[in-house]
Motif scaffolding. Structure first.
Motif, mmCIF file in Angstrom:
data_model
loop_
_atom_site.group_PDB
_atom_site.id
_atom_site.type_symbol
_atom_site.label_atom_id
_atom_site.label_comp_id
_atom_site.label_asym_id
_atom_site.label_seq_id
_atom_site.Cartn_x
_atom_site.Cartn_y
_atom_site.Cartn_z
ATOM 1 N N MET A 215 0.289 -0.830 5.010
ATOM 2 C CA MET A 215 0.498 -0.060 3.779
ATOM 3 C C MET A 215 0.068 1.391 3.957
ATOM 4 O O MET A 215 0.697 2.316 3.433
ATOM 5 C CB MET A 215 -0.287 -0.696 2.613
ATOM 6 C CG MET A 215 0.177 -2.084 2.232
ATOM 7 S SD MET A 215 1.922 -2.156 1.782
ATOM 8 C CE MET A 215 2.409 -3.707 2.537
ATOM 9 N N ARG A 216 -0.995 1.599 4.715
ATOM 10 C CA ARG A 216 -1.462 2.974 4.951
ATOM 11 C C ARG A 216 -0.518 3.729 5.863
ATOM 12 O O ARG A 216 -0.539 4.968 5.888
ATOM 13 C CB ARG A 216 -2.872 2.934 5.538
ATOM 14 C CG ARG A 216 -3.913 2.460 4.520
ATOM 15 C CD ARG A 216 -5.271 2.262 5.142
ATOM 16 N NE ARG A 216 -6.240 1.803 4.154
ATOM 17 C CZ ARG A 216 -7.245 0.969 4.419
ATOM 18 N NH1 ARG A 216 -7.410 0.499 5.663
ATOM 19 N NH2 ARG A 216 -8.085 0.601 3.469
ATOM 20 N N THR A 217 0.305 2.992 6.608
ATOM 21 C CA THR A 217 1.374 3.638 7.375
ATOM 22 C C THR A 217 2.506 4.074 6.452
ATOM 23 O O THR A 217 3.128 5.118 6.672
ATOM 24 C CB THR A 217 1.921 2.660 8.440
ATOM 25 O OG1 THR A 217 0.858 2.287 9.316
ATOM 26 C CG2 THR A 217 3.052 3.280 9.242
ATOM 27 N N ILE A 218 2.755 3.296 5.416
ATOM 28 C CA ILE A 218 3.852 3.565 4.481
ATOM 29 C C ILE A 218 3.486 4.661 3.487
ATOM 30 O O ILE A 218 4.329 5.484 3.120
ATOM 31 C CB ILE A 218 4.208 2.264 3.723
ATOM 32 C CG1 ILE A 218 4.684 1.186 4.702
ATOM 33 C CG2 ILE A 218 5.275 2.516 2.665
ATOM 34 C CD1 ILE A 218 4.764 -0.198 4.087
ATOM 35 N N LEU A 219 2.223 4.673 3.053
ATOM 36 C CA LEU A 219 1.775 5.620 2.024
ATOM 37 C C LEU A 219 0.526 6.320 2.521
ATOM 38 O O LEU A 219 -0.476 5.667 2.837
ATOM 39 C CB LEU A 219 1.486 4.872 0.711
ATOM 40 C CG LEU A 219 1.013 5.720 -0.472
ATOM 41 C CD1 LEU A 219 2.140 6.595 -1.001
ATOM 42 C CD2 LEU A 219 0.476 4.830 -1.592
ATOM 43 N N GLY A 287 -3.673 -3.478 -3.362
ATOM 44 C CA GLY A 287 -4.830 -2.781 -2.804
ATOM 45 C C GLY A 287 -4.517 -1.335 -2.454
ATOM 46 O O GLY A 287 -5.322 -0.433 -2.702
ATOM 47 N N MET A 288 -3.331 -1.093 -1.875
ATOM 48 C CA MET A 288 -2.932 0.270 -1.525
ATOM 49 C C MET A 288 -2.699 1.099 -2.777
ATOM 50 O O MET A 288 -3.075 2.285 -2.830
ATOM 51 C CB MET A 288 -1.654 0.226 -0.678
ATOM 52 C CG MET A 288 -1.246 1.592 -0.101
ATOM 53 S SD MET A 288 -2.380 2.171 1.173
ATOM 54 C CE MET A 288 -3.058 3.645 0.423
ATOM 55 N N TYR A 289 -2.081 0.492 -3.780
ATOM 56 C CA TYR A 289 -1.892 1.220 -5.044
ATOM 57 C C TYR A 289 -3.244 1.663 -5.597
ATOM 58 O O TYR A 289 -3.409 2.815 -6.016
ATOM 59 C CB TYR A 289 -1.175 0.333 -6.070
ATOM 60 C CG TYR A 289 -1.155 0.967 -7.440
ATOM 61 C CD1 TYR A 289 -0.193 1.914 -7.772
ATOM 62 C CD2 TYR A 289 -2.149 0.685 -8.373
ATOM 63 C CE1 TYR A 289 -0.206 2.545 -9.014
ATOM 64 C CE2 TYR A 289 -2.172 1.305 -9.616
ATOM 65 C CZ TYR A 289 -1.190 2.236 -9.938
ATOM 66 O OH TYR A 289 -1.223 2.862 -11.151
ATOM 67 N N GLU A 290 -4.211 0.761 -5.599
ATOM 68 C CA GLU A 290 -5.521 1.106 -6.149
ATOM 69 C C GLU A 290 -6.191 2.199 -5.324
ATOM 70 O O GLU A 290 -6.844 3.102 -5.884
ATOM 71 C CB GLU A 290 -6.395 -0.143 -6.233
ATOM 72 C CG GLU A 290 -5.901 -1.141 -7.286
ATOM 73 C CD GLU A 290 -6.721 -2.419 -7.329
ATOM 74 O OE1 GLU A 290 -7.840 -2.429 -6.772
ATOM 75 O OE2 GLU A 290 -6.244 -3.417 -7.908
ATOM 76 N N GLU A 291 -6.071 2.139 -4.003
ATOM 77 C CA GLU A 291 -6.621 3.218 -3.166
ATOM 78 C C GLU A 291 -6.053 4.568 -3.579
ATOM 79 O O GLU A 291 -6.785 5.550 -3.746
ATOM 80 C CB GLU A 291 -6.302 2.959 -1.687
ATOM 81 C CG GLU A 291 -7.256 2.034 -0.990
ATOM 82 C CD GLU A 291 -7.093 2.085 0.528
ATOM 83 O OE1 GLU A 291 -6.504 3.058 1.055
ATOM 84 O OE2 GLU A 291 -7.568 1.149 1.199
#
Length: 580
Positions: A215-219, A287-291
């Motif tokens: 997810m951190r690669t995507i966003l 989790g990525m959205y919340e980050e």
């Protein structure tokens, strides 16, 4: 001054009417058209708002629309010149712009012989969202944030509201969008319909954030608190997406590119079984959205030193993240109005015009009951017309005009295991049923989710049901204590209480609660109070009164839903109907 606000030519089309700075009426078009998230020109919502106010179109001074084609014009031109998108994408945007310029003609066709004589106002999409959050909140001063897919070439905006004014401090522009990130992954996980993001949110607690690295690669999160999509995984910025935004249920094509499947594996098809991998991806998406969300709002609190925050935009419907704000930031109070998504832009646009033209602030939205209501005579007439059908269904019908007895009867039926339809007063504004168009059940029954899905809802088994709680009991049952009148925050249920209310306790121990006050909905409060007196539990399970359709609006729809499902009881106005 009379201002009509409109959200048109987009999903969740809606209208709202503001008179002398106070909201009079608001409704989404889907409730009248009976098509979920209906997109187009909201003629029936407009007609309802005028009826409720006792006005004709010619009496309206101003019409405000939550879109402004002129906004961010130079950014749009710069993007086209610098990125060479597919020309079909450009032409599609131009077609949308021409359609939005047809508003006067559409009004004339919908209201023949009743011409609008006032002024039109186009309000930038996110500014309307910011207004819909702050201008109806109880806050004199607050950080205000709007996050969604896209509107007027932007996907987020933030700033500070003080009394009548909102100052925008920053925005995120096309093609980067937190809403697009969540929507694209929702489609990838096999939930293809507009608005299905809440299914991913409900699925997330069943998995682990094992794909957070992907997810951190995507966003990516930027040092200034913003975010950027890795555009290799998306195609909304270069290709025209298949879509339907006019006079129908909204539909959109895939937003993600083949690279996403190369990264995460094959997409799930809608009829495929849910596997552990899908649950883990859902957990990672949330989790990525919340980050990204807390990366944005945390520094805003530190920058402005304010303890209150008001949220709007489609992403403000992420009640799980909203419920963590007090735990993860220094904000102490959170306000999210009942129609935080695009429907709410109708209210925001109207209030922007009210304040720009010198209006003063006096209105606070502390309840959601702004839709149509129906008289006892209308209900009695309906039941008389369907007397034979009701008898064939084996139903006993009784009028109970004493409210205390009515609520006691309803609470007793719920405590005995009945699935009860509850149709009262004015319809709710926004997507949540909040005690006037609700199906109510006993939260103590561990099997109630299965019972509801078998009898009425027929929805995915992983999706939780929500509790409506007496406001003064929140502290005893939940780890947080705040006013949540619109069911827009998820709190952790106290661990020692979870076994008592399994039907509304999600797999991670949380509940998406609605706080109920005697002042704003006295009959619903009295019902829950009666249930508490019978059981010791100051809450009921509350889900929307519908069966794979928009929430019921009229008594006819409530009766039809009751008769065609296996619902056990219906309380409609002062009438109690029980299946023998």
């Amino acid at each position: 001054m009379i201002v009509l606000g409109i959200n048109a030519f987009h999903a969740d089309s809606s209208a709202a009417l503001v008179k002398d700075g106070g909201l009079i009426a608001a409704a989404e078009e889907e409730r009248f058209r009976r098509i979920k998230h209906w997109a187009g020109f909201p003629s029936q919502s407009i007609a309802y708002c005028l009826r409720e106010a006792g006005l004709r179109l010619r009496d309206v001074d101003h019409i405000a629309v939550n879109i402004d084609n002129r906004a961010h014009r130079m950014r749009k031109v710069g993007y086209v010149l610098g990125h060479s998108p597919n020309m079909s994408l450009v032409f599609a945007r131009l077609r949308n712009r021409r359609r939005r310029q047809q508003l006067p003609e559409l009004l004339a066709a919908a209201f023949p012989g009743d011409s609008f004589r006032g002024a039109f106002h186009n309000i930038e999409h996110h500014f309307a969202h910011l207004s819909s959050a702050f201008h109806v909140s109880p806050f004199e001063e607050a950080v205000v944030v709007s996050v969604d897919g896209f509107g007027d070439f932007a996907s987020a905006a933030w700033g500070v509201g003080r009394r009548n004014d909102i100052v925008v401090a920053g925005q995120v522009y096309f093609p980067h969008s937190l809403g697009i990130f969540y929507e694209a992954l929702t489609h990838y996980l096999g939930f293809p319909y507009y608005g299905d993001e809440y299914k991913v949110m409900g699925l997330a607690p069943y998995g682990k954030p094992a794909y957070l690295g992907e997810m951190r690669t995507i966003l990516g999160l930027m040092p200034d608190g913003t975010f950027k999509l890795n555009l290799d995984y998306f195609q909304h910025h270069t290709e025209e997406m298949p879509y339907q935004w006019e006079n129908a249920a909204p539909q959109a094509g895939d937003l993600f590119s083949p690279a996403l499947e190369a990264l995460l594996g094959p997409r799930r098809q809608p009829k495929d079984p849910l596997e552990d991998r899908h649950c883990d991806i859902a957990s990672s998406v949330q989790g990525m959205y919340e980050e990204a969300f807390f990366h944005l709002i945390g520094p805003l609190q530190q920058r402005y030193g304010l303890s209150d925050i008001a949220l709007a935009g489609g992403c403000a419907m992420n009640s799980v993240a909203n419920g963590k704000i007090r735990r993860q930031t220094a904000f102490r109070r959170v306000y999210v109005q009942s129609a935080a998504g695009d429907a709410g832009g109708a209210i925001g646009a109207a209030f922007v015009v009210w304040y720009r033209l010198g209006g003063s602030r006096s209105f606070v939205m502390d309840h959601a009951y702004w839709g149509p209501e129906f008289s006892s005579a209308e209900i009695t007439k309906l039941l008389a017309e369907h007397r034979e059908e009701i008898a064939r269904a084996g139903c006993a019908v009784e009028e109970v005009h004493d409210e205390e007895q009515l609520c006691r009867r309803a609470a007793t039926a719920i405590a005995e295991g009945a699935v009860l339809g509850w149709f009262q007063g004015r319809m709710e504004w926004g997507p949540r049923a909040l005690g006037n168009r609700s199906i109510l059940c006993d939260p103590r029954r561990a099997d109630m989710k299965a019972v509801l899905n078998a009898k009425i809802k027929r929805r995915e088994s992983f999706r939780p049901f929500a509790p409506s709680v007496l406001a003064e009991a929140v502290r005893e049952w939940f780890e947080e204590d705040d006013a949540v009148p619109f069911m827009m925050q998820v709190f952790q249920i106290r661990e020692e209480m979870r076994a008592q209310i399994p039907a509304v306790t999600h797999v991670d121990g949380s509940g998406r609660l609605q706080t109920v006050c005697r002042r704003t909905n006295p009959r619903y409060y009295r019902l829950i109070e009666s249930f508490r007196d019978l059981t010791g539990v100051p809450m009921v399970l509350n889900t929307s009164f519908n069966e794979n359709e928009p929430v019921v609006c009229r008594p006819e729809e409530a009766l039809d839903c009751f008769l065609r499902t296996k619902m056990d009881a219906l309380v409609i106005g002062d009438v109690v109907m029980l299946r023998r």
